[in-house]
Write an enzyme that holds these catalytic residues in place. Sequence first.
Site, PDB file in Angstrom:
ATOM      1  N   LEU A 130       0.832  -1.198   0.000  1.00 28.85           N
ATOM      2  CA  LEU A 130       0.000   0.000   0.000  1.00 28.85           C
ATOM      3  C   LEU A 130       0.876   1.261   0.000  1.00 28.85           C
ATOM      4  O   LEU A 130       0.698   2.154  -0.831  1.00 28.85           O
ATOM      5  CB  LEU A 130      -0.913  -0.024   1.248  1.00 28.85           C
ATOM      6  CG  LEU A 130      -1.892   1.130   1.408  1.00 28.85           C
ATOM      7  CD1 LEU A 130      -2.929   1.135   0.286  1.00 28.85           C
ATOM      8  CD2 LEU A 130      -2.616   1.033   2.772  1.00 28.85           C
ATOM      9  N   GLU A 132       3.807   4.104  -0.284  1.00 26.23           N
ATOM     10  CA  GLU A 132       4.721   4.534  -1.346  1.00 26.23           C
ATOM     11  C   GLU A 132       5.662   5.599  -0.776  1.00 26.23           C
ATOM     12  O   GLU A 132       5.396   6.149   0.294  1.00 26.23           O
ATOM     13  CB  GLU A 132       3.915   5.133  -2.517  1.00 26.23           C
ATOM     14  CG  GLU A 132       2.988   4.111  -3.132  1.00 26.23           C
ATOM     15  CD  GLU A 132       2.371   4.565  -4.449  1.00 26.23           C
ATOM     16  OE1 GLU A 132       2.606   5.724  -4.859  1.00 26.23           O
ATOM     17  OE2 GLU A 132       1.670   3.747  -5.054  1.00 26.23           O
ATOM     18  N   ARG A 249      -4.573  -3.787  12.592  1.00 24.42           N
ATOM     19  CA  ARG A 249      -4.209  -2.964  13.759  1.00 24.42           C
ATOM     20  C   ARG A 249      -4.373  -3.741  15.061  1.00 24.42           C
ATOM     21  O   ARG A 249      -3.609  -3.555  16.013  1.00 24.42           O
ATOM     22  CB  ARG A 249      -5.056  -1.687  13.780  1.00 24.42           C
ATOM     23  CG  ARG A 249      -4.543  -0.705  12.765  1.00 24.42           C
ATOM     24  CD  ARG A 249      -5.434   0.478  12.484  1.00 24.42           C
ATOM     25  NE  ARG A 249      -4.808   1.232  11.391  1.00 24.42           N
ATOM     26  CZ  ARG A 249      -5.360   2.235  10.750  1.00 24.42           C
ATOM     27  NH1 ARG A 249      -6.602   2.629  11.070  1.00 24.42           N
ATOM     28  NH2 ARG A 249      -4.715   2.859   9.797  1.00 24.42           N
ATOM     29  N   ILE A 343      15.762  -0.745  34.278  1.00 25.54           N
ATOM     30  CA  ILE A 343      15.894  -1.668  35.412  1.00 25.54           C
ATOM     31  C   ILE A 343      17.166  -2.527  35.269  1.00 25.54           C
ATOM     32  O   ILE A 343      17.770  -2.933  36.253  1.00 25.54           O
ATOM     33  CB  ILE A 343      14.611  -2.531  35.537  1.00 25.54           C
ATOM     34  CG1 ILE A 343      13.459  -1.654  36.048  1.00 25.54           C
ATOM     35  CG2 ILE A 343      14.817  -3.740  36.453  1.00 25.54           C
ATOM     36  CD1 ILE A 343      12.080  -2.251  35.897  1.00 25.54           C
ATOM     37  N   GLY A 345      19.861  -1.311  34.153  1.00 24.70           N
ATOM     38  CA  GLY A 345      21.013  -0.411  34.273  1.00 24.70           C
ATOM     39  C   GLY A 345      21.882  -0.466  33.023  1.00 24.70           C
ATOM     40  O   GLY A 345      21.379  -0.646  31.910  1.00 24.70           O
ATOM     41  N   GLU A 369       1.214   0.303   9.984  1.00 21.88           N
ATOM     42  CA  GLU A 369      -0.246   0.105   9.951  1.00 21.88           C
ATOM     43  C   GLU A 369      -0.992   1.279  10.610  1.00 21.88           C
ATOM     44  O   GLU A 369      -1.973   1.099  11.310  1.00 21.88           O
ATOM     45  CB  GLU A 369      -0.628  -1.253  10.549  1.00 21.88           C
ATOM     46  CG  GLU A 369      -0.021  -2.371   9.704  1.00 21.88           C
ATOM     47  CD  GLU A 369      -0.698  -3.710   9.772  1.00 21.88           C
ATOM     48  OE1 GLU A 369      -1.870  -3.764  10.174  1.00 21.88           O
ATOM     49  OE2 GLU A 369      -0.049  -4.695   9.398  1.00 21.88           O
ATOM     50  N   GLU A 373      -0.446   9.103  15.532  1.00 22.47           N
ATOM     51  CA  GLU A 373      -1.215  10.313  15.203  1.00 22.47           C
ATOM     52  C   GLU A 373      -2.455   9.941  14.377  1.00 22.47           C
ATOM     53  O   GLU A 373      -3.534  10.497  14.590  1.00 22.47           O
ATOM     54  CB  GLU A 373      -0.337  11.306  14.426  1.00 22.47           C
ATOM     55  CG  GLU A 373       0.784  11.943  15.251  1.00 22.47           C
ATOM     56  CD  GLU A 373       1.991  11.015  15.474  1.00 22.47           C
ATOM     57  OE1 GLU A 373       2.059   9.945  14.840  1.00 22.47           O
ATOM     58  OE2 GLU A 373       2.847  11.363  16.304  1.00 22.47           O
TER      59      GLU A 373
END
Length: 386
Positions: A130, A132, A249, A343, A345, A369, A373
């Site tokens: 889909l 481009e 999605r 965590i 480090g 996908e 936004e």
Amino acid sequence: MTGARVGSSLTDEQEAIRDLVREFAAEEVRPGAGEADEAESFPEKVWDGLAELGLTGLTVPEEYGGFGADETTYAIVNEELAYGHLAVATALSVHCLATSCIAEFGTEDQQERWLPEMASEGRPVGMFCLSEPHAGSNPAEMSTTAEYDPETDEYVLNGEKQWITNGKRGGVAIVFAKTDGDDERSITQFLVPADAAGFEVGRKEEKLGLRASDTTGISFDDCRIPAEKRLTEEGKGLSAAFRTLTGGRIGIASQAVGLAQAAFDEAKAYAAEREQFGGPIDDIQTIRHKFAEMATDISAARLLVREACRQAEAGEDNRVAASKAKYRASETAMSVTNEAVQIHGGYGYTTEFDVERFYRDAKITEIYEGTTEIQKTVIARGVLGQ
Ligand SMILES: Cc1cc2nc3c(=O)[nH]c(=O)nc-3n(C[C@H](O)[C@H](O)[C@H](O)COP(=O)(O)OP(=O)(O)OC[C@H]3O[C@@H](n4cnc5c(N)ncnc54)[C@H](O)[C@@H]3O)c2cc1C
């Protein structure tokens, strides 16, 4: 996976599939993930294993030898596989986008020709073309064209697609192109075999994460395909793409949950072992709070995924729910992988620990996908009743 999981209202069959994929991910997928990422090479043996389990036919109807999975099962498989390796889950979900398009929009002949093999062998591997170079968030701006030649009853494709997952390993592509004029009402969906003359695979992108998944450009140079390979009526391609992407999605949201859970589990194991100030770091309140926040975010994201699945299975319009799930789950993947590195480090910043790869991989879930936004745009339009 360890830790309490919410959303356990699964059927016995769904639980059985979850356990099967969880075991496969732990034994066959996760162990080679770091090496595949470093070599930027897709683990084909894992793919063959997915085919043996029938998972390459996840969204193929049973009459064509597939799983005919409902949305919840699709989500669970994506979550468990992403727990093992996001690149593998991504490759499978794009293959499933392709089989879904053929199953939903193809003629009986097309379905019989492609679906049984794609389901049982996992080959040809599917692609979904889909995006481009100049049309990402707004695919209506695409410039690939498909011109009908009445003399040969063929379409002639010209143009360029970008960011195509499975680009090098793919054998069949769902391609969107403009058939007449320049507006979105002229976008049409085609099924294009990768061995068609004029189908050219471009260079593989070098990426921040998801490095074992091949992402390439695909160009069409007078690529002629018989008119029977058109999947939708002329002009019906974009709405078909959006329908397919709503399901997609949910898949990406589930992958984000799986990745976040993997990061959580790694951090939990590390924090129990690592000692500072005379005891394990998971005794330190600041660290404990990180786990509380991460666990809550993961549960919330998983519940949003399940709600989007429930709506689909009830035949409701789940576009807003799917966007909410993707938006929240991908942000969760980002924040949880970030905290998992924290965590660990300094060790978390090295390739010695999986959380480094998780952190790099997480970012893509906010982009492909439909970016965050764009998900917010869909949600706002829905909740504002526009
Ligand atoms: C690893 C990878 C794999 C992919 N796999 C595939 C695939 O298999 N098939 C396929 O077709 N595509 C694929 N994609 C493409 C992906 O879906 C696009 O990258 C994505 O849709 C964004 O498009 P873009 O990159 O052109 O960004 P742009 O659309 O140029 O967006 C740039 C920025 O502007 C923001 N923006 C744009 N428009 C708006 C708006 N209206 N409102 C608010 N913000 C906006 C975006 O959110 C983003 O932050 C893949 C991408 C990657 C990186």
